[in-house]
Scaffold this motif. Structure first.
Motif, short mmCIF file in Angstrom:
data_model
loop_
_atom_site.label_atom_id
_atom_site.label_comp_id
_atom_site.label_asym_id
_atom_site.label_seq_id
_atom_site.Cartn_x
_atom_site.Cartn_y
_atom_site.Cartn_z
N LEU A 83 0.83 -1.21 0.00
CA LEU A 83 0.00 0.00 0.00
C LEU A 83 0.87 1.25 0.00
CD1 LEU A 83 -2.76 -1.05 2.57
CD2 LEU A 83 -3.00 -0.88 0.09
N THR A 84 1.96 1.22 0.74
CA THR A 84 2.88 2.35 0.77
C THR A 84 3.53 2.55 -0.60
OG1 THR A 84 3.35 2.00 3.11
CG2 THR A 84 4.93 3.31 1.87
N ARG B 267 1.06 3.97 -3.09
CA ARG B 267 0.78 5.39 -2.83
C ARG B 267 1.89 6.27 -3.38
NH1 ARG B 267 -1.38 6.04 2.94
NH2 ARG B 267 -2.99 4.84 1.89
N GLU B 268 3.12 5.79 -3.29
CA GLU B 268 4.26 6.57 -3.77
C GLU B 268 4.38 6.51 -5.29
OE1 GLU B 268 7.48 4.75 -1.70
OE2 GLU B 268 7.04 5.75 0.20
N LYS C 168 1.75 5.73 -7.87
CA LYS C 168 0.39 5.41 -8.30
C LYS C 168 0.33 4.96 -9.75
CE LYS C 168 -1.49 9.05 -5.25
NZ LYS C 168 -2.07 8.24 -4.21
N GLY D 217 -5.20 -1.78 -2.75
CA GLY D 217 -4.25 -0.76 -3.19
C GLY D 217 -4.93 0.30 -4.05
N SER E 151 -4.82 3.45 -1.80
CA SER E 151 -3.55 4.10 -2.14
C SER E 151 -3.67 5.02 -3.36
CB SER E 151 -2.46 3.06 -2.39
OG SER E 151 -2.11 2.39 -1.20
N VAL E 152 -4.43 4.57 -4.37
CA VAL E 152 -4.61 5.39 -5.58
C VAL E 152 -5.77 6.36 -5.40
CG1 VAL E 152 -5.05 5.35 -8.06
CG2 VAL E 152 -3.64 3.57 -7.02
N ASP F 28 -6.20 7.86 0.89
CA ASP F 28 -4.93 7.96 1.61
C ASP F 28 -5.07 7.52 3.06
OD1 ASP F 28 -6.46 10.02 2.58
OD2 ASP F 28 -4.98 11.59 2.23
N ALA G 17 -2.07 3.07 5.92
CA ALA G 17 -1.78 1.75 5.36
C ALA G 17 -1.82 0.66 6.43
CB ALA G 17 -0.41 1.75 4.68
#
Length: 206
Positions: free
Chosen positions: A109-110, A113-114, A116, A177, A181-182, A185, A188
Motif C-alpha cells: 500500500l505504501t 501510494r508513492e 500510483k 491498493g 492508495s490510488v 490515503d 496503510a
C-alpha cells in the motif's frame, strides 16, 4: 550526450548495460517512462516525451531500447521487481505467516501510494505486453503461495486449494491498493490490519 554503444550489450531483444553508468542511465529512462506512461497512457506517450523527462538525448534511448513497446515491457518487469523488493524487507521480523501477510500488504500500500502510476501501467500491460502482464501476476501469486506453505496456517486441501488461496489474497491486495492508495490515503497499517483479520478469522460471527 549520447552514451557509447559499448555501455550496453544485447540480451534477446533488450540491451543490457555493461557499466554502472549505463545501469544508472537505463534506470533513469525507465523512471521517465513510468512518469510518461503513467500520465499519458501508452497510446499518447512517445519516445521523445520519455527522453525529455529523462533529460537524455534521443540516441541514448536507442542505446538501451529499440521501441516504445520494448521500453514499456521492460518497465512492467522493472515495476514488478520493485514491488517485490519493496515488500521483502517488511517480512524480516514477521511473527508467523498471518503477520507476514499484514506486513506485505502494508508495504505494498505504501509503494502504490508513492508510485500510483503502477496501476495504469500494469492495467495497460494486459493489452500492450500480455506476457509481462501474466508474468507479473503469476510471480506475485507464487510468492504469496510460498509464504502460505507454513506450519502456522491451515494446510491447503490440495494444489488447487493452495493456488486459490494465493490468488484470492493477491486479488484482495490489488483492489485494496486501488481503493486506499490510488483513490484514497487512509493509513496503510490500519487497512492492512483490517484485511489481516479477514484472512485470519474469515467472515464467521465471533
Amino acid at each position: 550526450m549520447v552514451e557509447p554503444v559499448e555501455n550496453s550489450v544485447r540480451s534477446g531483444s533488450a540491451k543490457t548495460p555493461r557499466t554502472r553508468r549505463g545501469e544508472k542511465t537505463r534506470a533513469k529512462i525507465l523512471d521517465a517512462a513510468r512518469q510518461e506512461f503513467g500520465a499519458r497512457g501508452f497510446g499518447e506517450s512517445s519516445i521523445v516525451g520519455i527522453t525529455q523527462r529523462a533529460k537524455v538525448a534521443l540516441g541514448t534511448f536507442y542505446t538501451y531500447f529499440d521501441s516504445k513497446e520494448e521500453v514499456f515491457a521492460a518497465l512492467v518487469k522493472d515495476m514488478s521487481e520493485q514491488v517485490r523488493d519493496h515488500v521483502a524487507p517488511a517480512l524480516a521480523d514477521a511473527k508467523g505467516t498471518i503477520d507476514a501477510e499484514r506486513r506485505a500488504l502494508a508495504a505494498f500500500l505504501t509503494f502504490a501510494r508513492e508510485k500510483k502510476e503502477v496501476y495504469r501501467i500494469i492495467d495497460e500491460a494486459e493489452f500492450v505486453d500480455p506476457e509481462g502482464f501474466e508474468a507479473h501476476y503469476r510471480a506475485t501469486a507464487a510468492r504469496i503461495a510460498e509464504r502460505l506453505e507454513s506450519d502456522d496456517v491451515e494446510p491447503a486441501i490440495d494444489a488447487l486449494d493452495a493456488e486459490v488461496r494465493a490468488w484470492a489474497i493477491m486479488g484482495m491486495n490489488v483492489f485494496l491498493g486501488l481503493r486506499f492508495s490510488v483513490w484514497g490515503d487512509e493509513e496503510a497499517g490500519k487497512v492492512a490490519a483490517s484485511a489481516n483479520r479477514l484472512i485470519a478469522e474469515g467472515l464467521k460471527p465471533r
